[in-house]
Design an enzyme around this catalytic site. Structure first.
Site, mmCIF file in Angstrom:
data_model
loop_
_atom_site.group_PDB
_atom_site.id
_atom_site.type_symbol
_atom_site.label_atom_id
_atom_site.label_comp_id
_atom_site.label_asym_id
_atom_site.label_seq_id
_atom_site.Cartn_x
_atom_site.Cartn_y
_atom_site.Cartn_z
ATOM 1 N N LEU A 293 0.811 -0.986 0.099
ATOM 2 C CA LEU A 293 0.008 0.087 -0.079
ATOM 3 C C LEU A 293 0.891 1.104 0.036
ATOM 4 O O LEU A 293 0.286 2.250 -0.524
ATOM 5 C CB LEU A 293 -0.856 -0.027 1.335
ATOM 6 C CG LEU A 293 -2.112 -1.002 1.249
ATOM 7 C CD1 LEU A 293 -2.541 -1.265 2.628
ATOM 8 C CD2 LEU A 293 -2.983 -0.856 0.424
ATOM 9 N N GLY A 294 1.872 1.051 0.715
ATOM 10 C CA GLY A 294 2.841 2.282 0.759
ATOM 11 C C GLY A 294 4.089 2.036 1.567
ATOM 12 O O GLY A 294 4.226 1.044 2.121
ATOM 13 N N GLY B 49 7.955 6.094 6.434
ATOM 14 C CA GLY B 49 9.258 6.406 7.189
ATOM 15 C C GLY B 49 9.646 5.193 7.953
ATOM 16 O O GLY B 49 10.645 5.123 8.426
ATOM 17 N N GLY C 258 8.460 1.932 7.758
ATOM 18 C CA GLY C 258 8.306 0.586 7.190
ATOM 19 C C GLY C 258 7.467 0.637 5.908
ATOM 20 O O GLY C 258 6.831 1.665 5.599
ATOM 21 N N LYS D 177 1.839 -3.180 8.778
ATOM 22 C CA LYS D 177 2.923 -2.269 8.818
ATOM 23 C C LYS D 177 4.058 -3.080 9.478
ATOM 24 O O LYS D 177 3.964 -3.684 10.268
ATOM 25 C CB LYS D 177 2.708 -1.093 9.701
ATOM 26 C CG LYS D 177 3.830 -0.292 9.497
ATOM 27 C CD LYS D 177 3.325 1.270 9.673
ATOM 28 C CE LYS D 177 4.331 2.075 8.967
ATOM 29 N NZ LYS D 177 3.661 3.362 8.806
ATOM 30 N N ASP E 35 4.023 12.958 14.776
ATOM 31 C CA ASP E 35 4.408 12.836 13.260
ATOM 32 C C ASP E 35 3.301 13.364 12.529
ATOM 33 O O ASP E 35 2.720 12.527 11.607
ATOM 34 C CB ASP E 35 4.835 11.648 12.790
ATOM 35 C CG ASP E 35 5.613 11.638 11.483
ATOM 36 O OD1 ASP E 35 5.971 12.768 11.151
ATOM 37 O OD2 ASP E 35 6.104 10.641 10.842
#
Ligand SMILES: *[C@@H]1O[C@H](CO)[C@@H](O)[C@H](O)[C@H]1NC(C)=O
Ligand SMILES: *[C@@H]1O[C@H](CO)[C@@H](O)[C@H](O)[C@H]1NC(C)=O
Ligand SMILES: *[C@@H]1O[C@H](CO)[C@@H](O)[C@H](O)[C@H]1NC(C)=O
Ligand SMILES: *[C@@H]1O[C@H](CO)[C@@H](O)[C@H](O)[C@H]1NC(C)=O
Ligand SMILES: *[C@@H]1O[C@H](CO)[C@@H](O)[C@H](O)[C@H]1NC(C)=O
Length: 671
Positions: A347-348, A351, A353, A370, A466
């Site tokens: 999916l993406g 920063g 993982g 993740k 974040d």
């Protein structure tokens, strides 16, 4: 009366014609022979008739299925090839007999010396109506056997009417001994002449033509008294206490004529002599070790497979994790859910993982997994405790954390899957969908509400650290949800040493953070301000412009503010439909500036932010807002923090790294 006679005659004729039809057959190997077999006899697929199979004290019969209509004056001729294979080279037992019998089963017959032909009570009895040629390999004194290697003609019993040592005459005179138990195939011919009342038996190796002189001749015997009509022709064989196999390879028979010659080259092959000498021990000697080897091989294959699998799906579970049972996921399930962490499921990349999409095998729940690499075990216990407590956070503007899994060098976090992905994809870089004002304002309000929950409403203060558009995920209703909370904390403890400690993103970092090096709620508010401007303006907090310096969004918006046209800073692509509300745009932009104040004490807290956004409380006056080297400040010439003028390395693409770790806990207990 005469009619009855005629009918009987006719029936007799029919019967004779029916029975005389099949009085002639030849089997060069018993591939398709119509035989009736019993006892230990068997027909092998390669055409061998095996009368005995190496077992001891057994008998076996094989008869041609159809009866033979022997008449008073009929003659016949037959020939067959046999072989006897024994456990020992000089011992065997007991023998083979060619039999003409009124039954196909020889009921009550015994094995061993009785050759499967008779028993103690009926041996020698005239009612037996049995004629046999025996190939006897044991000398039985009770039956007056001449030796342990003889051929005999037997009538109704085991005492031979005539017998001779096994062998044949070469050129009519010279006798050649043969050993019946040699294991080699040998041929027997039997000729019965009904006219002369004479039987002759001839024996020879298969490579020798039928000798002129028979081995045995028995004449002047009224065989027609012995042979019942109809009778069956076949073989009988028996074993004693020595493991022996008796084979018949081919057989030819003809009533009232000369039997066809067997074609020796077409006969089936006997098992190799070495193998047969002791088939059973061969099985033990070769078969069992081979079987064991195979078994060991298969077993080791299975073990290797199991170990590989175990390693592939290995996890780290420690005792203290027992309490977190329900939050713990099995790596195997996650592996299956993400189809082995396939690239297609990616999916993406964040920063911390990579994130994969997955469908849990049993529940079919869609999840986002993740994978965070971590090197050290240090602090892991605390971190997992935090993860689990964060897993208990429930707010409609937070991405639910379902649980975790821990492996060597790796931590896997399992979140609810957000179908619409992250917000940044809707803001810049040719967005698929341009969000309208209602959607944008709802996202801003949602994130504010989620952050307020983290800061003030939960049992502990959670600092996100974040906040940025790519960490805001959109659910199916396009509500903004905060993801990745608490992850910065993990990386304090054990990220890959090369990636250093990522504790925020350039453009969202409050200026005081480099000084006090402590995660504060105020820093989150600063980042929220940058995020709000980002959403309204559709620009990144720091845009890498044409010049060497990037355009800082806050300064850019402040410029509009100074000129009294702050609303003009809004995204040029923002649809201007009926849902567009200029007052809300102005509110959001001003709030963004207020939150971006360089002085943390001048920033509102998240509760106030929520109140401003809801219109419950009016925004404070921003007329004293100034832009200075340290950012936005209030009042005239407030002291500037020179050390907070951060210089970002230009090579950093969006992430800011600090050389020293922030050791303080993100989750400061209580409020
Ligand atoms: C074998 O012989 C029996 C008895 O005569 C008969 O019933 C059977 O049909 C025969 N089978 C074949 C295949 O010829
Ligand atoms: C047997 O005898 C009958 C008459 O009794 C005769 O017809 C037949 O040909 C004889 N068969 C042989 C094979 O000699
Ligand atoms: C059979 O042969 C073996 C040697 O091969 C010998 O020891 C044994 O005595 C022999 N037995 C008979 C009965 O001849
Ligand atoms: C011997 O065989 C006959 C039939 O062939 C049978 O009637 C008799 O019972 C048998 N005797 C023994 C002792 O088995
Ligand atoms: C055949 O065997 C007998 C004993 O069974 C023996 O006396 C004779 O010499 C042997 N003859 C030949 C040619 O081997």
């Amino acid at each position: 009366m005469s009619i009855i006679k005629l009918v009987v005659m006719l029936l007799l004729l029919v019967a004779i014609s029916a029975t005389t039809e099949d009085t002639n057959f030849i089997f060069n190997g018993f591939y398709s022979a119509n035989l009736t077999i019993d006892g230990v006899s068997s027909l092998s697929s390669d055409g061998l008739l095996r009368l005995t199979d190496g077992t001891k004290q057994q008998k076996g019969h094989a008869f041609y299925s159809k009866p033979i209509a022997f008449a008073k004056n009929s003659s016949f001729s037959t020939s067959f090839v046999f072989a006897i294979r024994s456990e020992y080279p000089n011992l065997s037992g007991h023998g083979i007999a060619f039999v003409i019998s009124p039954t196909k089963t020889l009921p009550g017959a015994l094995p061993s010396q009785f050759l499967g032909l008779f028993n103690e009570t009926n041996n020698g009895h005239p009612t037996n109506h049995v004629l046999a040629v025996e190939l006897d390999t044991i000398q039985n004194s009770e039956f007056e056997d001449i030796n342990d290697n003889h051929v005999g003609i037997n009538i109704n019993g085991l005492n031979s009417a005539k017998s001779a040592p096994a062998g044949y005459f070469v050129d009519g005179f010279q006798f050649q001994n043969l050993s019946l138990i040699s294991g080699l195939p040998m041929q027997v011919w039997m000729d019965y002449d009904g006219g002369k009342n004479q039987i002759s038996v001839t024996l020879a190796p298969t490579n020798v033509k039928k000798p002129e002189t028979p081995l045995l001749t028995l004449s002047h015997h009224d065989f027609s008294r012995i042979l019942r009509r109809p009778s069956y022709v076949g073989f009988s064989s028996s074993t004693g206490s020595i493991s022996t196999s008796h084979y018949v390879l081919g057989w030819s028979f003809m009533l009232n004529g000369k039997a066809e010659n067997l074609v020796i080259t077409e006969l089936p092959k006997l098992p190799h002599l070495g193998d047969v000498k002791n088939e059973q021990s061969m099985i033990l000697l070769v078969g069992i070790p081979l079987f064991c080897l195979c078994l060991i091989f298969l077993l080791s294959l299975a073990v290797v497979h199991f170990m590989k699998r175990k390693k592939k799906f290995s996890e780290i579970v420690e005792d203290w994790e027992q309490d977190y049972g329900p939050h713990r996921f099995k790596y195997k399930d996650l592996y299956i859910a993400t189809k082995g962490f396939r690239e297609e499921e990616l999916l993406g990349r964040g920063g911390f993982g990579r994130v994969y999409k997955g469908i849990m095998p049993i529940s079919k729940i869609e999840v986002a997994v993740k994978r965070v690499s971590h090197e050290s075990r240090q602090g892991m216990r605390e971190f997992v405790a935090e993860i689990v407590s964060i897993g208990r956070l429930r707010h409609r503007n937070l991405v639910p954390l379902l649980g975790y899994c821990r492996r060597k060098r790796e931590l896997l976090l399992v979140y609810d899957f957000m179908p619409n992905g992250s917000l940044d994809k809707y803001l810049y870089n040719q967005p698929r969908v341009t969000l309208n004002w209602i959607q944008r304002f709802r996202i801003i309000k949602g994130v504010a509400s989620g952050l307020c929950y983290l800061h003030e409403e939960w049992e502990k203060v959670v600092v996100h650290r974040d906040i940025k558009a790519s960490n805001i995920l959109l659910d199916f209703e396009l509500n903004g949800r905060l993801g990745d909370f608490g992850l910065a904390r993990l990386c304090d403890h054990g990220c890959d040493p090369q990636t250093t400690h990522v504790v925020g993103t350039l453009g969202y970092l409050a200026p005081e953070q480099t000084r006090i090096r402590k995660a504060t709620t105020g820093a989150d508010v600063f980042a929220f301000g940058a995020f709000t401007l980002e959403v309204v303006c559709g620009r990144r907090p720091i845009e890498q412009g044409g010049g060497s310096d990037g355009i800082v969004l806050v300064d850019w918006v402040y410029g509009f503010f100074r000129r009294g046209e702050i609303v003009e800073a809004k995204d040029q692509n923002l649809p201007m439909g009926r849902e567009y509300r200029e007052d809300e745009v102005e509110l959001a932009l001003k709030l963004g500036l207020l939150c971006s104040s360089a002085d943390p004490s001048r920033r509102p807290n998240m509760r106030q932010v929520v109140q401003f956004l809801n219109g419950d409380v009016p925004l404070p006056d921003l007329s004293l807002l100034n832009s200075s080297s340290s950012g936005l400040t209030f009042g005239h010439r407030q002291e500037a923090h020179h050390d907070s003028a951060m210089s970002f390395p230009s090579s950093m693409d969006g992430s800011f790294s600090q050389s020293s770790s922030i050791a303080e806990s993100l989750l400061s207990g209580g409020r």
